[in-house]
Scaffold this motif. Structure first.
Motif, short mmCIF file in Angstrom:
data_model
loop_
_atom_site.label_atom_id
_atom_site.label_comp_id
_atom_site.label_asym_id
_atom_site.label_seq_id
_atom_site.Cartn_x
_atom_site.Cartn_y
_atom_site.Cartn_z
N GLU A 10 -1.16 91.44 20.98
CA GLU A 10 -0.96 91.67 22.42
C GLU A 10 -2.19 92.31 23.08
O GLU A 10 -2.30 92.38 24.31
CB GLU A 10 0.26 92.57 22.66
N LYS A 97 -4.47 97.87 29.97
CA LYS A 97 -3.22 97.64 29.22
C LYS A 97 -2.02 97.80 30.14
O LYS A 97 -1.84 98.85 30.76
CB LYS A 97 -3.11 98.62 28.06
N TYR A 98 -1.24 96.74 30.22
CA TYR A 98 -0.03 96.77 31.05
C TYR A 98 1.18 96.91 30.13
O TYR A 98 1.34 96.14 29.18
CB TYR A 98 0.06 95.47 31.86
N LEU A 99 2.00 97.91 30.41
CA LEU A 99 3.18 98.17 29.57
C LEU A 99 4.43 98.20 30.45
O LEU A 99 4.46 98.94 31.43
CB LEU A 99 3.06 99.55 28.91
N ASN A 104 4.30 93.46 27.46
CA ASN A 104 3.10 94.24 27.15
C ASN A 104 1.95 93.25 27.11
O ASN A 104 2.01 92.26 26.38
CB ASN A 104 3.19 94.90 25.77
N CYS A 105 0.92 93.49 27.89
CA CYS A 105 -0.21 92.55 27.88
C CYS A 105 -1.47 93.25 28.36
O CYS A 105 -1.43 94.42 28.75
CB CYS A 105 0.09 91.34 28.76
#
Ligand SMILES: Cc1cc2nc3c(=O)[nH]c(=O)nc-3n(C[C@H](O)[C@H](O)[C@H](O)COP(=O)(O)OP(=O)(O)OC[C@H]3O[C@@H](n4cnc5c(N)ncnc54)[C@H](O)[C@@H]3O)c2cc1C
Length: 284
Positions: A10, A97-99, A104-105
């Protein structure tokens, strides 16, 4: 030097970056192995942001640039006096970082440094895409919110005087890497590279870094034109090179007069790139 942590699947942004996070890991692993043997680290690696581990930065300010664009300023959460600077080369990008519960990516964004009264470590220009998960999240961040970043990544190396001329064609937020490259060339008075920039935008309100580009106009080796796809409604600055129509074939053909020692940089014009390359190669 710490042993690098292997990235998870990821952690890859799936944008075909060169180098990819997994290549960076391999390189860092080699550096770690040579550190174990020699006990020496490369001082050039000192950076407040890491390529393999996420570092926390908080939002220092988020400035509305209108027309779905924001300039977001980030500052290190670790504010100790011995904190290192955030360092990158022109053309590099960072990964955000996107959570969330659903996803999650990571997404790539290009750091910029512009003159502004606030103190910050790096800034990004973000376009809010309709239904864009991460761009909307970034644009909706509040001052003080914490974010996670890795980087810098990129393989572009700016060598002074390597080319007689650099011709850049950029669109939208594609101006971010181009701006850093232009700034570095113009700030080096030993670099005689001539720069031509064609910047394609929807209208005057969407011309990012407009004041900064205008201030570069006084340099002998910088020439730029901004092409607008919408009709020109607002007034321009004195002798501001705004062209009130789209970039077209006749402008591309003008570039054919420059043959030797030319380096082309296309950013953010994915759909136009094959067409422009084909035109430039015709008759050569
Ligand atoms: C090396 C690199 C540097 C980048 N630097 C920046 C930067 O400085 N600033 C910035 O704003 N973005 C930058 N991007 C793009 C950024 O990484 C994201 O792709 C963008 O913010 C959209 O992500 P999202 O999650 O909001 O959209 P997604 O949720 O992935 O997509 C949602 C919708 O938006 C559309 N969409 C997504 N991206 C684009 C696009 N580029 N053009 C047209 N439609 C699109 C999709 O087709 C889809 O319909 C960069 C990308 C790369 C590879």
């Amino acid at each position: 030097m710490k042993k690098p942590t292997e990235p998870k699947q990821e952690d890859c942004c799936n944008s075909g970056c060169n180098p990819c996070i997994f290549d960076v890991y391999e390189k860092q692993l080699q550096l770690y192995e040579s550190f174990k043997e020699s006990g020496k680290t490369d001082s050039a690696l000192a950076n407040a942001i890491s390529q393999l581990d996420y570092t926390a930065f908080y939002v220092e300010n988020s400035i509305d640039l209108m027309n779905e664009h924001r300039l977001i300023l980030f500052k290190q959460c670790n504010t100790s006096s011995d904190a290192e600077r955030v360092v990158w080369n022109p053309g590099d990008h960072f990964l955000f970082k996107y959570l969330s519960k659903e996803l999650n990516c990571t997404r790539a964004y290009t750091p910029v440094r512009i003159k502004i009264k606030e103190k910050y470590d790096f800034a990004i220009l973000v376009k809010r895409y309709l239904n864009g998960v991460v761009s909307n999240h970034l644009c909706d961040l509040n001052i003080g919110d914490t974010t996670l970043w890795r980087g810098p990544y990129g393989h572009y190396k700016l060598i002074p005087n390597k080319f007689c001329r650099m011709i850049m064609i950029a669109q939208g937020t594609g101006i971010a890497p181009v701006y850093s490259i232009i700034k570095q060339v113009l700030n080096n008075e030993d670099d005689m590279t001539n720069i031509i920039l064609f910047y394609c935008c929807k209208n005057l309100m969407t011309v990012l870094l407009r004041n900064e580009l205008y201030s570069f106009k006084s340099y002998w080796n910088f020439h730029y034109e901004v092409y607008l796809s919408d009709k020109l409604k607002e007034p321009c600055k004195y002798q501001e090179p705004i062209i009130p129509h789209r970039l077209n074939i006749s402008h591309i053909n003008k570039l054919k007069t420059f043959t030797d020692g030319v380096f082309f940089i296309f950013v953010g014009i994915t759909k136009l790139t094959p067409f422009i390359s084909k035109e430039l190669h015709k008759d050569l």
